[in-house]
Motif scaffolding. Structure first.
Motif, PDB file in Angstrom:
ATOM      1  N   HIS A 220     -19.612  12.442  38.063  1.00 45.76           N
ATOM      2  CA  HIS A 220     -19.649  10.982  38.032  1.00 45.76           C
ATOM      3  C   HIS A 220     -20.979  10.528  37.463  1.00 45.76           C
ATOM      4  CE1 HIS A 220     -20.161   6.861  39.591  1.00 45.76           C
ATOM      5  NE2 HIS A 220     -18.891   6.794  39.277  1.00 45.76           N
ATOM      6  N   THR A 221     -20.910   9.683  36.455  1.00 43.13           N
ATOM      7  CA  THR A 221     -22.133   9.107  35.890  1.00 43.13           C
ATOM      8  C   THR A 221     -21.939   7.619  35.692  1.00 43.13           C
ATOM      9  OG1 THR A 221     -21.446   9.458  33.596  1.00 43.13           O
ATOM     10  CG2 THR A 221     -22.712  11.229  34.637  1.00 43.13           C
ATOM     11  N   GLU A 222     -23.017   6.906  35.818  1.00 41.96           N
ATOM     12  CA  GLU A 222     -23.028   5.476  35.526  1.00 41.96           C
ATOM     13  C   GLU A 222     -23.433   5.287  34.064  1.00 41.96           C
ATOM     14  OE1 GLU A 222     -22.152   3.014  37.501  1.00 41.96           O
ATOM     15  OE2 GLU A 222     -21.835   4.276  39.260  1.00 41.96           O
ATOM     16  N   PRO A 223     -23.054   4.186  33.436  1.00 43.15           N
ATOM     17  CA  PRO A 223     -23.532   3.917  32.078  1.00 43.15           C
ATOM     18  C   PRO A 223     -25.064   3.886  32.049  1.00 43.15           C
ATOM     19  CG  PRO A 223     -21.808   2.374  32.698  1.00 43.15           C
ATOM     20  CD  PRO A 223     -22.172   3.148  33.930  1.00 43.15           C
ATOM     21  N   ASN A 224     -25.633   4.397  30.979  1.00 41.82           N
ATOM     22  CA  ASN A 224     -27.080   4.381  30.733  1.00 41.82           C
ATOM     23  C   ASN A 224     -27.889   5.121  31.785  1.00 41.82           C
ATOM     24  OD1 ASN A 224     -26.720   2.761  28.364  1.00 41.82           O
ATOM     25  ND2 ASN A 224     -26.301   1.071  29.757  1.00 41.82           N
ATOM     26  N   GLN A 225     -27.281   6.083  32.451  1.00 42.06           N
ATOM     27  CA  GLN A 225     -27.949   6.859  33.493  1.00 42.06           C
ATOM     28  C   GLN A 225     -28.896   7.879  32.863  1.00 42.06           C
ATOM     29  OE1 GLN A 225     -25.204   8.436  36.364  1.00 42.06           O
ATOM     30  NE2 GLN A 225     -26.625   9.975  37.096  1.00 42.06           N
ATOM     31  N   GLU A 226     -30.101   7.975  33.373  1.00 44.33           N
ATOM     32  CA  GLU A 226     -31.068   8.979  32.919  1.00 44.33           C
ATOM     33  C   GLU A 226     -30.652  10.347  33.470  1.00 44.33           C
ATOM     34  OE1 GLU A 226     -33.478   8.472  30.823  1.00 44.33           O
ATOM     35  OE2 GLU A 226     -33.314   6.307  30.757  1.00 44.33           O
ATOM     36  N   PRO A 227     -30.985  11.466  32.874  1.00 41.90           N
ATOM     37  CA  PRO A 227     -31.962  11.640  31.804  1.00 41.90           C
ATOM     38  C   PRO A 227     -31.351  11.542  30.410  1.00 41.90           C
ATOM     39  CG  PRO A 227     -31.288  13.786  32.577  1.00 41.90           C
ATOM     40  CD  PRO A 227     -30.546  12.743  33.403  1.00 41.90           C
ATOM     41  N   ASN A 228     -30.028  11.413  30.287  1.00 38.75           N
ATOM     42  CA  ASN A 228     -29.372  11.359  28.987  1.00 38.75           C
ATOM     43  C   ASN A 228     -28.530  10.083  28.926  1.00 38.75           C
ATOM     44  OD1 ASN A 228     -28.278  11.977  26.518  1.00 38.75           O
ATOM     45  ND2 ASN A 228     -26.849  13.507  27.312  1.00 38.75           N
TER      46      ASN A 228
END
Length: 176
Positions: A111-119
């Motif tokens: 699961h990732t959110e938009p514009n999540q660091e590190p990429n």
């Protein structure tokens, strides 16, 4: 089916998209096979194939953002039990393709959110990745050479081949 043009690896990407459009059970579906730069793509929905190129797939592999890549009209079907194996079939005027994933591993939730660091990427995603430690591709009944490359992800056996079940795809961050 188009031949590879100077590429040293083959990375077919199969998408099956289903969108539920409301309480009446109406759904929009599309099947897309993106083969790679220098090859044709296959789809039963040209508009959806082009959208994938311009958005998610183009972000993941910028070479595939090229809208001059031909997209051939095709019929798609599937078979299998994803706990053990899965096959996607593509039938077009110029041939038949079968992509099979097997030696299925344990699923992994990503699961990732938009514009999540590190990429940072413009899209957030919630997906279940199911590694397939083995796979094969056949073209008109002839098996292609090669195999998925073994690897590891989050301490588990993984490979360059996986089934991905996407739960959501969003361009914008969630407001809290």
């Amino acid at each position: 089916m188009a031949a590879r043009k100077g590429c040293h690896s083959f990375c077919p990407i199969a998408w099956r998209l289903v969108e539920h459009l409301g309480e009446f059970g109406v759904a929009v579906a599309a099947d897309v096979l993106v083969v790679g730069p220098g090859d044709d793509g296959y789809s039963d929905n040209l508009a959806m194939a082009r959208w994938l190129q311009q958005t998610v797939q183009g972000m993941l592999n910028p070479e595939l953002k090229d809208l001059s890549i031909p997209v051939i009209d095709a019929d798609f079907s599937k078979a299998g039990d994803p706990r053990y194996f899965w096959t996607e079939y593509v039938s077009a005027a110029d041939g038949e393709i079968a992509l099979t994933w097997h030696d299925i591993g344990d699923p992994l939730l990503i699961h990732t959110e938009p514009n999540q660091e590190p990429n940072p990427r413009p899209y957030g995603v919630c997906t279940v990745l199911v590694p397939a430690l083995s796979g094969r591709l056949t073209l008109n009944g002839q098996q292609a050479r090669g195999k998925p490359w073994p690897g590891e992800r989050e301490g588990r056996p993984f490979s360059t081949s996986a089934l991905a079940f996407w739960g959501e795809l969003d361009r914008t961050p969630l407001e809290v």
